[in-house]
Design a protein around this motif. Structure first.
Motif, PDB file in Angstrom:
ATOM      1  N   PRO A 107      12.919  24.447 -12.398  1.00 23.18           N
ATOM      2  CA  PRO A 107      13.099  24.577 -11.035  1.00 23.18           C
ATOM      3  C   PRO A 107      12.315  23.390 -10.342  1.00 23.18           C
ATOM      4  O   PRO A 107      11.361  22.727 -10.926  1.00 23.18           O
ATOM      5  N   GLY A 108      12.812  22.901  -9.255  1.00 21.01           N
ATOM      6  CA  GLY A 108      12.237  21.984  -8.135  1.00 21.01           C
ATOM      7  C   GLY A 108      12.395  20.655  -8.492  1.00 21.01           C
ATOM      8  O   GLY A 108      11.671  19.706  -8.223  1.00 21.01           O
ATOM      9  N   ILE A 109      13.570  20.342  -9.321  1.00 22.82           N
ATOM     10  CA  ILE A 109      13.816  18.913  -9.562  1.00 22.82           C
ATOM     11  C   ILE A 109      15.024  18.532  -8.747  1.00 22.82           C
ATOM     12  O   ILE A 109      16.075  19.556  -8.601  1.00 22.82           O
ATOM     13  N   TYR A 110      15.385  17.271  -8.745  1.00 24.33           N
ATOM     14  CA  TYR A 110      16.488  16.675  -8.207  1.00 24.33           C
ATOM     15  C   TYR A 110      16.986  15.718  -9.183  1.00 24.33           C
ATOM     16  O   TYR A 110      16.308  14.790  -9.640  1.00 24.33           O
ATOM     17  N   VAL A 111      18.442  15.922  -9.522  1.00 26.12           N
ATOM     18  CA  VAL A 111      18.933  15.065 -10.627  1.00 26.12           C
ATOM     19  C   VAL A 111      20.255  14.235  -9.833  1.00 26.12           C
ATOM     20  O   VAL A 111      20.968  14.875  -9.090  1.00 26.12           O
ATOM     21  N   THR A 112      20.298  13.001 -10.052  1.00 19.33           N
ATOM     22  CA  THR A 112      21.106  12.000  -9.353  1.00 19.33           C
ATOM     23  C   THR A 112      21.300  10.972 -10.506  1.00 19.33           C
ATOM     24  O   THR A 112      20.777  11.042 -11.761  1.00 19.33           O
ATOM     25  N   SER A 113      22.305   9.804 -10.047  1.00 19.54           N
ATOM     26  CA  SER A 113      22.476   8.702 -10.757  1.00 19.54           C
ATOM     27  C   SER A 113      22.654   7.579  -9.921  1.00 19.54           C
ATOM     28  O   SER A 113      23.139   7.505  -8.780  1.00 19.54           O
ATOM     29  N   SER A 114      22.083   6.350 -10.422  1.00 13.40           N
ATOM     30  CA  SER A 114      22.303   5.137  -9.712  1.00 13.40           C
ATOM     31  C   SER A 114      23.382   4.019 -10.464  1.00 13.40           C
ATOM     32  O   SER A 114      23.760   3.383  -9.629  1.00 13.40           O
ATOM     33  N   PHE A 115      23.496   4.439 -11.748  1.00 16.82           N
ATOM     34  CA  PHE A 115      24.492   3.718 -12.342  1.00 16.82           C
ATOM     35  C   PHE A 115      25.266   4.609 -13.456  1.00 16.82           C
ATOM     36  O   PHE A 115      25.152   5.770 -13.622  1.00 16.82           O
ATOM     37  N   GLN A 118      22.714  18.658 -15.959  1.00 16.01           N
ATOM     38  CA  GLN A 118      23.164  19.928 -15.572  1.00 16.01           C
ATOM     39  C   GLN A 118      22.041  20.776 -16.256  1.00 16.01           C
ATOM     40  O   GLN A 118      21.539  21.738 -15.686  1.00 16.01           O
ATOM     41  N   GLU A 119      21.850  20.689 -17.701  1.00 16.48           N
ATOM     42  CA  GLU A 119      21.002  21.347 -18.666  1.00 16.48           C
ATOM     43  C   GLU A 119      19.586  21.373 -18.055  1.00 16.48           C
ATOM     44  O   GLU A 119      18.846  22.387 -17.888  1.00 16.48           O
ATOM     45  N   SER A 152      13.791  13.620 -10.560  1.00 14.09           N
ATOM     46  CA  SER A 152      12.279  13.510  -9.780  1.00 14.09           C
ATOM     47  C   SER A 152      12.435  14.689  -8.971  1.00 14.09           C
ATOM     48  O   SER A 152      12.984  15.582  -9.156  1.00 14.09           O
ATOM     49  N   HIS A 153      11.212  14.939  -7.955  1.00 17.36           N
ATOM     50  CA  HIS A 153      10.962  16.057  -7.424  1.00 17.36           C
ATOM     51  C   HIS A 153      11.900  16.357  -6.505  1.00 17.36           C
ATOM     52  O   HIS A 153      12.874  15.526  -5.953  1.00 17.36           O
ATOM     53  N   GLU A 154      12.467  17.512  -6.194  1.00 21.27           N
ATOM     54  CA  GLU A 154      13.425  18.070  -5.303  1.00 21.27           C
ATOM     55  C   GLU A 154      13.244  17.434  -4.002  1.00 21.27           C
ATOM     56  O   GLU A 154      14.236  17.321  -3.167  1.00 21.27           O
ATOM     57  N   ARG A 155      12.269  17.072  -3.443  1.00 17.89           N
ATOM     58  CA  ARG A 155      11.872  16.636  -1.971  1.00 17.89           C
ATOM     59  C   ARG A 155      11.913  15.136  -2.205  1.00 17.89           C
ATOM     60  O   ARG A 155      11.729  14.516  -1.156  1.00 17.89           O
ATOM     61  N   ALA A 156      11.961  14.352  -3.398  1.00 18.59           N
ATOM     62  CA  ALA A 156      12.281  13.025  -3.579  1.00 18.59           C
ATOM     63  C   ALA A 156      13.533  12.544  -3.545  1.00 18.59           C
ATOM     64  O   ALA A 156      13.956  11.980  -4.411  1.00 18.59           O
ATOM     65  N   ASN A 167       0.757  -1.191   0.087  1.00 16.62           N
ATOM     66  CA  ASN A 167       0.003  -0.143  -0.011  1.00 16.62           C
ATOM     67  C   ASN A 167       0.691   1.228   0.000  1.00 16.62           C
ATOM     68  O   ASN A 167       1.813   1.254   0.605  1.00 16.62           O
ATOM     69  N   VAL A 168       0.522   2.334  -0.675  1.00 10.34           N
ATOM     70  CA  VAL A 168       1.110   3.609  -0.950  1.00 10.34           C
ATOM     71  C   VAL A 168       0.880   4.398   0.483  1.00 10.34           C
ATOM     72  O   VAL A 168      -0.239   4.659   0.645  1.00 10.34           O
ATOM     73  N   GLU A 169       1.988   4.711   1.251  1.00  7.87           N
ATOM     74  CA  GLU A 169       1.887   5.563   2.184  1.00  7.87           C
ATOM     75  C   GLU A 169       2.046   7.053   2.148  1.00  7.87           C
ATOM     76  O   GLU A 169       1.422   7.708   2.687  1.00  7.87           O
ATOM     77  N   TYR A 170       2.929   7.247   1.145  1.00  6.11           N
ATOM     78  CA  TYR A 170       2.896   8.600   0.560  1.00  6.11           C
ATOM     79  C   TYR A 170       3.696   8.671  -0.802  1.00  6.11           C
ATOM     80  O   TYR A 170       4.508   7.457  -1.067  1.00  6.11           O
ATOM     81  N   GLU A 171       3.531   9.670  -1.531  1.00  6.80           N
ATOM     82  CA  GLU A 171       4.320   9.760  -2.797  1.00  6.80           C
ATOM     83  C   GLU A 171       4.682  11.440  -3.070  1.00  6.80           C
ATOM     84  O   GLU A 171       3.750  12.069  -2.744  1.00  6.80           O
ATOM     85  N   VAL A 172       5.672  11.599  -3.713  1.00  7.99           N
ATOM     86  CA  VAL A 172       6.196  12.994  -4.108  1.00  7.99           C
ATOM     87  C   VAL A 172       6.412  12.907  -5.694  1.00  7.99           C
ATOM     88  O   VAL A 172       7.502  12.350  -5.823  1.00  7.99           O
ATOM     89  N   GLY A 173       5.653  13.430  -6.549  1.00  6.21           N
ATOM     90  CA  GLY A 173       5.822  13.389  -8.135  1.00  6.21           C
ATOM     91  C   GLY A 173       6.150  14.531  -8.550  1.00  6.21           C
ATOM     92  O   GLY A 173       6.188  15.568  -7.982  1.00  6.21           O
ATOM     93  N   LEU A 174       6.530  14.432  -9.770  1.00  2.57           N
ATOM     94  CA  LEU A 174       6.815  15.432 -10.662  1.00  2.57           C
ATOM     95  C   LEU A 174       5.631  16.305 -11.072  1.00  2.57           C
ATOM     96  O   LEU A 174       4.690  15.768 -11.412  1.00  2.57           O
ATOM     97  N   PRO A 175       5.686  17.495 -11.259  1.00  2.00           N
ATOM     98  CA  PRO A 175       4.437  18.338 -11.633  1.00  2.00           C
ATOM     99  C   PRO A 175       4.462  17.929 -12.968  1.00  2.00           C
ATOM    100  O   PRO A 175       5.313  17.798 -13.750  1.00  2.00           O
TER     101      PRO A 175
END
Length: 292
Positions: A194-202, A187-188, A209-213, A76-84
Motif C-alpha cells: 500500500p501507499g506506493i507509486y509505480v511509474t517508468s522513465s525509460f 503491478q505485482e 516511490s511514495h504515493e505522494r512522491a 539544500n533540501v527543502e522537503y522530501e517524501v520517502g518510502l517507509p
C-alpha cells in the motif's frame, strides 16, 4: 503571463549526447532575463542533475527522484517524501528474490547493486539515443561517464536502512526485456504494497516511490510555496513519470519523441529532444500566454 518553466531532463531537456541542447540553454537564459524562473523536475538525484546542468551553465532548483525531494539552488533540501522503511525493505527483498538489478536513491546519492549492470544500463541508453554508434563505442562512453563514476555501489542495498539509517526515496528496477517483464512486476508490487507509486522513465525501467512522491504533487507544492498559479506555468516532458506534472499545468507540452499516452495527457506537442524541443515549447508558451 508565463510565471514558471518546469522541464524534465532525460528525453526532454537533454539531447542524444545526454547534454542540454544549446537551443534550450539560450531559451532558458532569455526567459530568465525576463524574470521567468526555470525549474528542473527529474527522476535523477541532485548530484546527477546538477552535474549536467552546470555543464550547460545553468543553476536552478531541482525537484528530484520523480517528486520525492526538492533541492534549492544551493543544494539544500527543502522537503522530501520517502518510502517507509518496512516498505523499502520489502521491495528490496522481492527484487533480490527475483535476482533483478536494483538502484536505490536517498538524499545523499544513488546506490547500485551492481556496477556491471549499471554499465550495461547506461550503454543501452546511449545506444538507444545514438543508433549510429557501435555497441562497443557506447559501452566505452558508458564506462567513462559520470553516470557510472558518480554512483555508489553496495552489495546489499538494505544496509542503507539498517546500517546507515538513510531513508530511501526511490527504488528503480532495470531489466533487459524492459516492460515485457517489468510492467507485470510493477503491478505485482502495487497490488501487494500500500501507499506506493509505480511509474517508468525509460522503456527498460520501473521506479517505485511514495504515493505522494509524484512530479505533479511536487510541482503543485512548489507553486504553493512560491506563489505561482499553476494555470500560468509551463511543464515539458516525454515519459510516463511526467504525466502528473503535465496534467496540472496551464501550458503543458509533450516532446515529439514522447510516448503516445504522454502526448495524450499534454495540451500541446513540441519538437524532439534532438531538435531543442524545450526551446520551441518555451517560445510557443510565451506566445500563447501573451494572448490570454
Amino acid at each position: 503571463m508565463l510565471e514558471l518553466i518546469v522541464s524534465d531532463m532525460d528525453g526532454t531537456l537533454l539531447d542524444s549526447n545526454i547534454q542540454v541542447h544549446p537551443d534550450n540553454i539560450q531559451a532558458i537564459m532569455d526567459t530568465y532575463a525576463q524574470g521567468i524562473p526555470f525549474l528542473v523536475c527529474t527522476g535523477r538525484n541532485f548530484t546527477e542533475a546538477k552535474f549536467l546542468l552546470e555543464q550547460a551553465g545553468l543553476r536552478c532548483p531541482i525537484i528530484g527522484l520523480n517528486g520525492a525531494i526538492l533541492f534549492d539552488r544551493e543544494g539544500n533540501v527543502e522537503y522530501e517524501v520517502g518510502l517507509p522503511n518496512d516498505v523499502a525493505m520489502e521491495i528490496i527483498r522481492i527484487g533480490e528474490e527475483k535476482n533483478y538489478y536494483m538502484e536505490a536513491m536517498t538524499s545523499k546519492n544513488v546506490y547500485s547493486s551492481s556496477k556491471a549492470d549499471r554499465i550495461v544500463a547506461i550503454t543501452e541508453l546511449i545506444h538507444q539515443t545514438n543508433p549510429g554508434l557501435s555497441y562497443e563505442e557506447c559501452q566505452q562512453r558508458a564506462t567513462q561517464s559520470n553516470e557510472v563514476k558518480s554512483i555508489d555501489y553496495r552489495d546489499n542495498l538494505a544496509d542503507l536502512i539498517t546500517e546507515e539509517n538513510q531513508q530511501i526515496l526511490k527504488i528503480t528496477f532495470l531489466h533487459p526485456e524492459g516492460q515485457k517483464v517489468l510492467k507485470a512486476f510493477g503491478q505485482e508490487l502495487d497490488d501487494k504494497l500500500p501507499g506506493i507509486y509505480v511509474t517508468s522513465s525509460f522503456s527498460s525501467n520501473i521506479e517505485i516511490s511514495h504515493e505522494r512522491a509524484t512530479k505533479g504533487e511536487a510541482v503543485l507544492a512548489y507553486c504553493r510555496e512560491h506563489g505561482y498559479n499553476p494555470k500560468n506555468i509551463l511543464t515539458v516532458g516525454d515519459n510516463y513519470n511526467d504525466i502528473t506534472m503535465l496534467e496540472v499545468a496551464g501550458y503543458s507540452f509533450a516532446m515529439g519523441n514522447a510516448e503516445d499516452e504522454v502526448k495524450a495527457s499534454a495540451k500541446y506537442e513540441t519538437d524532439t529532444n534532438y531538435n531543442g524541443g524545450v526551446a520551441k515549447a518555451i517560445q510557443k508558451a510565451l506566445n500563447l500566454s501573451s494572448q490570454d
